[in-house]
Design a protein around this motif. Structure first.
Motif, PDB file in Angstrom:
ATOM      1  N   GLN A 170     -11.691  37.187  21.065  1.00 14.74           N
ATOM      2  CA  GLN A 170     -11.843  36.402  22.291  1.00 14.74           C
ATOM      3  C   GLN A 170     -11.185  35.030  22.148  1.00 14.74           C
ATOM      4  O   GLN A 170     -10.526  34.543  23.076  1.00 14.74           O
ATOM      5  CB  GLN A 170     -13.328  36.245  22.639  1.00 14.74           C
ATOM      6  N   ASP A 171     -11.345  34.400  20.991  1.00 19.30           N
ATOM      7  CA  ASP A 171     -10.701  33.102  20.769  1.00 19.30           C
ATOM      8  C   ASP A 171      -9.184  33.229  20.811  1.00 19.30           C
ATOM      9  O   ASP A 171      -8.485  32.380  21.395  1.00 19.30           O
ATOM     10  CB  ASP A 171     -11.150  32.526  19.426  1.00 19.30           C
ATOM     11  N   GLU A 172      -8.654  34.270  20.192  1.00 18.42           N
ATOM     12  CA  GLU A 172      -7.210  34.476  20.222  1.00 18.42           C
ATOM     13  C   GLU A 172      -6.710  34.719  21.636  1.00 18.42           C
ATOM     14  O   GLU A 172      -5.643  34.222  22.025  1.00 18.42           O
ATOM     15  CB  GLU A 172      -6.843  35.661  19.317  1.00 18.42           C
ATOM     16  N   MET A 173      -7.479  35.469  22.429  1.00 20.66           N
ATOM     17  CA  MET A 173      -7.082  35.715  23.813  1.00 20.66           C
ATOM     18  C   MET A 173      -7.060  34.419  24.610  1.00 20.66           C
ATOM     19  O   MET A 173      -6.159  34.185  25.430  1.00 20.66           O
ATOM     20  CB  MET A 173      -8.042  36.716  24.458  1.00 20.66           C
ATOM     21  N   MET A 174      -8.043  33.553  24.388  1.00 17.46           N
ATOM     22  CA  MET A 174      -8.058  32.268  25.095  1.00 17.46           C
ATOM     23  C   MET A 174      -6.863  31.415  24.708  1.00 17.46           C
ATOM     24  O   MET A 174      -6.225  30.769  25.560  1.00 17.46           O
ATOM     25  CB  MET A 174      -9.368  31.533  24.800  1.00 17.46           C
ATOM     26  N   LEU A 183      -3.957  32.525  23.662  1.00 17.77           N
ATOM     27  CA  LEU A 183      -2.768  33.137  24.265  1.00 17.77           C
ATOM     28  C   LEU A 183      -2.675  32.813  25.762  1.00 17.77           C
ATOM     29  O   LEU A 183      -1.582  32.573  26.287  1.00 17.77           O
ATOM     30  CB  LEU A 183      -2.806  34.656  24.062  1.00 17.77           C
ATOM     31  N   MET A 184      -3.800  32.778  26.434  1.00 14.55           N
ATOM     32  CA  MET A 184      -3.793  32.426  27.849  1.00 14.55           C
ATOM     33  C   MET A 184      -3.360  30.980  28.051  1.00 14.55           C
ATOM     34  O   MET A 184      -2.615  30.664  28.992  1.00 14.55           O
ATOM     35  CB  MET A 184      -5.179  32.658  28.457  1.00 14.55           C
ATOM     36  N   ASP A 185      -3.799  30.086  27.172  1.00 13.72           N
ATOM     37  CA  ASP A 185      -3.374  28.681  27.275  1.00 13.72           C
ATOM     38  C   ASP A 185      -1.871  28.551  27.056  1.00 13.72           C
ATOM     39  O   ASP A 185      -1.178  27.816  27.781  1.00 13.72           O
ATOM     40  CB  ASP A 185      -4.137  27.835  26.254  1.00 13.72           C
ATOM     41  N   VAL A 186      -1.350  29.267  26.051  1.00 12.85           N
ATOM     42  CA  VAL A 186       0.086  29.216  25.795  1.00 12.85           C
ATOM     43  C   VAL A 186       0.855  29.785  26.980  1.00 12.85           C
ATOM     44  O   VAL A 186       1.899  29.253  27.392  1.00 12.85           O
ATOM     45  CB  VAL A 186       0.413  29.992  24.494  1.00 12.85           C
ATOM     46  N   SER A 187       0.353  30.879  27.566  1.00 13.43           N
ATOM     47  CA  SER A 187       1.012  31.459  28.725  1.00 13.43           C
ATOM     48  C   SER A 187       1.035  30.487  29.894  1.00 13.43           C
ATOM     49  O   SER A 187       2.039  30.377  30.608  1.00 13.43           O
ATOM     50  CB  SER A 187       0.299  32.757  29.120  1.00 13.43           C
ATOM     51  N   THR A 188      -0.047  29.751  30.096  1.00  6.58           N
ATOM     52  CA  THR A 188      -0.082  28.761  31.179  1.00  6.58           C
ATOM     53  C   THR A 188       0.942  27.659  30.947  1.00  6.58           C
ATOM     54  O   THR A 188       1.635  27.225  31.868  1.00  6.58           O
ATOM     55  CB  THR A 188      -1.494  28.170  31.289  1.00  6.58           C
ATOM     56  N   GLU A 189       1.047  27.198  29.710  1.00  6.52           N
ATOM     57  CA  GLU A 189       2.028  26.160  29.405  1.00  6.52           C
ATOM     58  C   GLU A 189       3.454  26.658  29.639  1.00  6.52           C
ATOM     59  O   GLU A 189       4.314  25.931  30.152  1.00  6.52           O
ATOM     60  CB  GLU A 189       1.859  25.700  27.962  1.00  6.52           C
TER      61      GLU A 189
END
Length: 232
Positions: free
Chosen positions: A132-136, A138-144
């Motif tokens: 779950q931490d890794e998914m979060m 990855l989502m932050d990096v995708s947003t950036e």
């Protein structure tokens, strides 16, 4: 030895509850049929008694009706006994079926419990938290990445609020002027003052000071006074 003493006979298995219940139900149906026949016979005797005059003939019919009635009472007692036995067997059958259902339920629960324990051994809650931490992340990096790709290139960033409001006011004024000019027809919009005067055909004002026109009027349009009268 078997020929001398004979072979031991195998015992037949006891009848099941369902078999015993079916047998009792069959007997009860037969008894009901007999009671119906006796009822029909009693009805016939009753009609004969009504039609027969009191006397030996009527008494003979009553005696036959009495025997039939006694048989009916006996069959009714047997039917009630059979119904009671059937009811008891049904209760036992319900209890047995309930126990079988309970056994199957317990067996299913034990099997499911064992299967769940085996599945729990393959699942680690810490691994789930890490995923779950890794998914979060990855989502932050995708947003950036999306924000970076959607950034404009030639838009200045040093525009302040006053400049923005001034630009908006200027645009509003320009739009108002365009609306007014668009609302007036072209034939009502003169190009210059000369066109207006030529269209109206008004006489031009005299340009010289102190000069009189041919009609004896001064520059203000009043009758000119002769110079001699002024001097005298």
């Amino acid at each position: 030895m078997k020929k001398i003493f004979g072979a031991k006979k195998e015992k037949e298995p006891p009848p099941s509850i369902q078999d015993a219940s079916n047998r009792l139900n069959t007997r009860g149906e037969n008894v009901d049929e007999k009671i119906k026949k006796l009822d029909a016979e009693l009805t016939r005797y009753r009609e004969q008694i009504k039609k027969t005059r009191p006397g030996p003939a009527q008494e003979a019919v009553k005696a036959r009706a009495m025997r039939v009635l006694k048989q009916k009472r006996m069959y009714e007692e047997q039917r009630d006994m059979l119904y009671n036995q059937t009811f008891n067997l049904d209760q036992v059958s319900f209890a047995a079926e309930g126990l079988k259902d309970a056994q199957q339920t317990m067996s299913s629960l034990k099997s499911a419990n064992k299967e769940l324990k085996g599945m729990m051994k393959t699942v680690n809650i810490q691994d789930i938290d890490n995923m779950q931490d890794e998914m979060m992340d990855l989502m932050d990096v995708s947003t950036e990445i999306q924000e970076s790709l959607g950034r404009s290139y030639s838009v200045p960033d040093d525009i302040d609020e006053e400049e923005l409001m001034g630009e908006l006011d200027a645009l509003e004024a320009d739009m108002g002027m365009e609306t007014e000019s668009d609302g007036v027809p072209s034939y009502l919009q003169p190009d210059n003052e000369l066109d207006v005067e030529s269209e109206l055909k008004l006489p031009s004002a005299p340009s010289g000071h102190g000069r009189h026109n041919a009609q004896g009027e001064d520059e203000h349009g009043l009758p000119a006074v002769p110079q001699a009268s002024i001097r005298g």
